[in-house]
Design a protein around this motif. Structure first.
Motif, PDB file in Angstrom:
ATOM      1  N   GLN A   1      52.146   9.140  40.546  1.00  0.00           N
ATOM      2  CA  GLN A   1      51.592  10.382  40.024  1.00  0.00           C
ATOM      3  C   GLN A   1      52.180  10.733  38.671  1.00  0.00           C
ATOM      4  O   GLN A   1      51.501  11.254  37.788  1.00  0.00           O
TER       5      GLN A   1
ATOM      6  N   GLU B   1      45.177  12.731  49.984  1.00  0.00           N
ATOM      7  CA  GLU B   1      46.501  12.319  49.525  1.00  0.00           C
ATOM      8  C   GLU B   1      47.229  11.537  50.618  1.00  0.00           C
ATOM      9  O   GLU B   1      47.824  10.489  50.365  1.00  0.00           O
TER      10      GLU B   1
ATOM     11  N   TYR C   1      45.063  16.905  40.527  1.00  0.00           N
ATOM     12  CA  TYR C   1      46.416  17.301  40.920  1.00  0.00           C
ATOM     13  C   TYR C   1      46.670  18.772  40.637  1.00  0.00           C
ATOM     14  O   TYR C   1      47.159  19.512  41.487  1.00  0.00           O
TER      15      TYR C   1
END
Lengths: 233, 233
Positions: free
Chosen positions: B196, B159, B141
DNA sequence: GTCTATATCTGGATAGAC
DNA sequence: GTCTATCCAGATATAGAC
């Protein structure tokens, strides 16, 4: 005024980088080596904007002060009249932004009273704010871990403070029987995560053509579905 | 098997860094300068682990190869038998992790059929996976923006692919009349944001004592509240 | 396969002229 | 207040011994 558009919000609070830099200048006027406010503010704006722009492309660590000097239109030597070290520049930007964000958010929430409008307003205000100061929000998120120990602590504290704002609203609603019972802290965390995605994954939202008002409604609806369990239609 | 615990999941799919590095070695065995698999894999594990650990503390750009060599227990010279440049190392780690993640996720979702269990399973699998490979997820990330143009494209594509997985499940449920109508793409985006947060803001969840199973249930409940509008209790 | 030693460059930071 | 010129620590990468 219950559901202000983004444009209106942007006028409401003065969010220009200039305002932010003027505060920075005044906050430690004594220590600053530049005495003329006009010049100091103009250059701070250039430096901050250049730093945010470069950092958000390649990361603060990868940004060299030579690049920064080129982008800001100041020489290396001149830069060092505005900060004592690269690390201090990082801390300056973080701190100054935090101050603005906290102030605006809290004043926005106070403008409403009932739990439901308050919750919606808090969500919307956070999104509008991060839209107006997008480069700063992105920067603050990505560079937090590069702060020194103390500054890092303060950044985490600020994040928790924002969440507490949501926690309080949720608990208020639950106390009044408007919201269903559930762990307010955890829900606030989830809300924060969705709000952060707005400025962290900009390319995705742009690509989908989602405007900030729509995103705000989306998040608010999702949260209310859980807290109210209204039936649609 | 409908709701496997994290421990079970972890055994189910072999997620050790070793496995990941062995794949890396086999994938370009021809080009690799080290021919002995045992040695190559052992050192790749050390290098990857060291790189993830250092990068996640200070950022990949700020990590020097000297530090990496010290942490990995290999000399500078030896390191360069395993990658051609620092940038390539970054790309290697990203690519290898992506391959594992995609494979595991898709196989997990296929294990269920109905929209509701599928959705829950997808959420849970993503969280379990990011828990098992936490350093990699965090790294992927935070360092995506430092990739070259092509690698960056692939990261964004990955993603979106993950989100499509959720989109498909939601649409399937809507087609069957199990889920209420709403924009599936946007909801999938919100889900992803919450997932996330689990590996990005670890300190917060740890501090609150939230385990991964609980977080999974929390997210799933929130999403289902919107899609089903069940009444609690 | 791994090491030590080193070539080469770029970074942050500063001194002193203007 | 700003600039140019410079110091030097620390970076990546490589060569060649073992």
């Amino acid at each position: 005024m219950a559901d202000p558009e983004y444009a209106a919000f942007r006028e409401l609070v003065d969010l220009s980088m200039e305002e932010l830099c003027r505060e920075q200048f005044r906050d430690d006027r004594e220590r600053a080596r530049i005495k003329n406010e006009r010049i100091a503010v103009r250059n701070l704006v250039r430096i901050f904007n250049a730093a945010l722009s470069l950092s958000n492309r390649k990361g603060f660590a990868a940004m060299s002060l030579r690049e920064l000097s080129a982008e800001a239109g100041l020489s290396m030597g001149a830069l060092y009249n505005y900060f004592a070290s690269k690390d201090q520049l990082l801390a300056m930007i973080q701190r100054q932004g935090r101050a603005v964000v906290t102030r605006v958010l809290e004043s926005q929430v106070e403008a409403e009273t009932g739990p439901r409008p308050r919750l919606r307003r808090a969500i919307q205000a956070h999104l509008f704010l991060s839209e107006a100061l997008q480069p700063w929000f992105y920067f603050a998120y990505m560079e937090t871990r590069h702060l020194g120990r103390d500054e890092h602590r303060q950044a985490m504290a600020a994040e928790l403070a924002t969440e507490t704002l949501f926690v309080d609203i949720i608990r208020q609603g639950q106390a009044q029987g408007v919201f269903l019972p559930m762990d307010a802290e955890l829900l606030a965390g989830l809300i924060k995560a969705m709000l952060q995605d707005w400025y962290l994954k900009r390319w995705k939202h742009k690509r989908r053509g989602v405007a900030v008002e729509r995103y705000a409604a989306l998040v608010a609806d999702l949260v209310e579905a859980r807290l109210l369990t209204v039936r649609p239609g």
